[in-house]
Design a protein around this motif. Structure first.
Motif, PDB file in Angstrom:
ATOM      1  N   THR A  47      19.893  60.330  59.523  1.00  0.00           N
ATOM      2  CA  THR A  47      20.077  59.517  58.314  1.00  0.00           C
ATOM      3  C   THR A  47      21.524  59.555  57.879  1.00  0.00           C
ATOM      4  O   THR A  47      22.211  60.566  58.061  1.00  0.00           O
ATOM      5  CB  THR A  47      19.179  60.020  57.161  1.00  0.00           C
ATOM      6  OG1 THR A  47      19.416  59.218  55.992  1.00  0.00           O
ATOM      7  CG2 THR A  47      19.476  61.475  56.811  1.00  0.00           C
ATOM      8  N   VAL A 100      17.215  69.498  55.445  1.00  0.00           N
ATOM      9  CA  VAL A 100      18.043  68.371  55.029  1.00  0.00           C
ATOM     10  C   VAL A 100      19.513  68.699  55.284  1.00  0.00           C
ATOM     11  O   VAL A 100      19.999  69.764  54.882  1.00  0.00           O
ATOM     12  CB  VAL A 100      17.833  68.048  53.539  1.00  0.00           C
ATOM     13  CG1 VAL A 100      18.656  66.830  53.136  1.00  0.00           C
ATOM     14  CG2 VAL A 100      16.346  67.820  53.249  1.00  0.00           C
ATOM     15  N   LEU A 104      16.186  66.335  58.878  1.00  0.00           N
ATOM     16  CA  LEU A 104      16.525  65.072  58.228  1.00  0.00           C
ATOM     17  C   LEU A 104      18.041  65.048  58.025  1.00  0.00           C
ATOM     18  O   LEU A 104      18.557  65.574  57.040  1.00  0.00           O
ATOM     19  CB  LEU A 104      15.798  64.952  56.887  1.00  0.00           C
ATOM     20  CG  LEU A 104      15.985  63.654  56.097  1.00  0.00           C
ATOM     21  CD1 LEU A 104      15.394  62.476  56.855  1.00  0.00           C
ATOM     22  CD2 LEU A 104      15.352  63.773  54.720  1.00  0.00           C
ATOM     23  N   ALA A 143      20.907  61.026  52.936  1.00  0.00           N
ATOM     24  CA  ALA A 143      19.745  61.888  52.716  1.00  0.00           C
ATOM     25  C   ALA A 143      19.166  61.706  51.320  1.00  0.00           C
ATOM     26  O   ALA A 143      17.957  61.845  51.124  1.00  0.00           O
ATOM     27  CB  ALA A 143      20.137  63.345  52.936  1.00  0.00           C
TER      28      ALA A 143
END
Length: 413
Positions: free
Chosen positions: A201, A147, A179, A204
């Motif tokens: 993204t 992430v 991500l 997140a």
């Protein structure tokens, strides 16, 4: 040193980023050190040394002896009303000496890299978490969810450590999903035999929250979360549920909403552990922050960002952060032995126990150059997953004191 014999030292342990790589090689000739072989740029930069005279201690910019500088530092500490002992880039012996210094003279203790640690703490305090270790992730993880930005920019060998050619238990078909930021060339090279997917993204936290709901069997309202459509997230949720050991990792120090990312990642792992096995693997550990934090918990019962006054200690994660404590401090004791990290801007008095290559905007009131653990002297640090302590060996003859030696000289007179 002219005519000095060259020696190659293998299996050198690196104490800089928290990964604890222990397979480095360096060539030592006199006091010169040249890293060789497979090594990340950060370790190569910080291990490389020239065979030159060390920077002398100084008082207000004027050269001084170690004894003179220590005496002035002791006088400044005795006069200080509200010292901040910051930076704290040191090994375990140095950390213990600095806690003793705070007990004697008072002061707030904080590490310069603690922002990410306390963002993670905020999540752990609210929800708890199920964490994994570097060895477990290396040998069991079949699906890694990264992430935020590519962490290989900071931890140069992270994916090399997590994805060896022959893991002990993980089966074929290992996968890494980014991500947030896209993987860089370094990460792609280290993951050449692994299935890599990138999901961009802009939020997140929202994506993780929706992913947790989908893993738990609930469909969140809405068609898109953080710029990722619900169908894509549902597919990822199915992969996570089908995994044997999923791991979620992030670097809270680079995320403005790092505490929320940590909390949502923890929620996702909790949902997965109902039917399979999963864990979080928060990234951090720079310059022995984990070890310093552990030592403070052992010695004081509180983590970093703790004030010691008399025989009492008080912890406040916001009030005693470096940025906040500087507003009330009249003396900054800055400690950075692993790297030439300069102190933050500060109008009061400054005592610096610093890497000899440190560049200061303004010369400190007292400067005592110190040796680097794992280069100039032996020491111990903790790996980023907090369960393994690593012994660092000396690579050359030391001509500078360690942080522990410098602090003892200041305290004892």
């Amino acid at each position: 040193m002219a005519g000095a014999a060259s020696e190659t030292i293998h299996d050198v342990v690196c104490g800089f980023c928290g990964l604890g790589c222990d397979d480095l090689s360096v060539e030592v000739e006199g006091r010169a050190i040249r890293p060789t072989g497979s090594i990340c740029p950060e370790a190569a930069r910080l291990l490389r040394r020239l065979d030159v005279a060390d920077r002398p201690a100084s008082i207000a910019g004027a050269p001084a002896s170690f004894e003179e500088a220590a005496a002035v530092a002791r006088h400044l500490l005795a006069e200080a009303r509200s010292p901040l002992i910051g930076g704290l880039g040191t090994d375990m012996a140095g950390a213990g000496a600095l806690v003793d210094l705070a007990v004697r003279f008072g002061g707030v203790l904080d590490h310069y890299a603690s922002e990410g640690l306390f963002r993670n703490y905020a999540a752990a305090q609210r929800t708890g978490w199920l964490s994994t270790t570097l060895a477990e992730a290396r040998n069991h993880c079949d699906l890694l969810l990264v992430v935020g930005d590519d962490p290989a920019a900071t931890w140069g060998r992270l994916f090399e450590r997590l994805y060896p050619e022959a893991p002990l238990f993980a089966t074929a078909g290992r996968k890494v999903i980014f991500l947030g930021g896209a993987p860089g060339e370094k990460a792609k090279a280290q993951l050449s035999g692994v299935d890599v997917v990138h999901l961009a993204t802009d939020d997140a936290v929202a994506a993780l929250e929706a992913l947790s709901s989908l893993v738990a069997g609930r469909t969140p309202p809405g068609g898109s979360f953080g710029g990722i459509d619900c169908e894509t997230l549902a597919s990822l949720a199915g992969e996570l549920r089908a995994s044997a050991y999923a791991v979620v990792t992030w670097n809270a120090g680079t995320l403005d909403d790092g505490d929320l990312v940590a909390e949502r990642a923890t929620g996702l792992v909790d949902a997965l552990n109902v039917t399979t096995r999963a864990g979080v693997f928060p990234l951090g550990g720079r310059d022995n922050i984990i070890g310093v934090n552990q030592l403070m918990l052992w010695r004081l019962g509180y983590p970093l960002r703790t004030a010691v006054r008399g025989q009492a200690s008080a912890h406040d994660g916001a009030l005693y952060s470096t940025a906040s404590a500087l507003a009330d401090a009249d003396l900054l004791v800055w400690v950075s032995a692993f790297r030439p990290e300069p102190p933050p801007a500060f109008a009061g008095r400054v005592i610096a126990l610093a890497h000899p290559d440190t560049v200061f905007d303004k010369e400190p009131d007292v400067l005592i150059p110190v040796g680097t653990p794992g280069v100039d002297h032996a020491g111990t640090v903790f790996r980023m997953d907090s369960i393994v302590s690593l012994p660092l060996g000396a690579l050359r003859v030391a001509t500078l004191p360690s942080v522990a030696e410098a602090v003892r000289r200041i305290a004892e007179g």
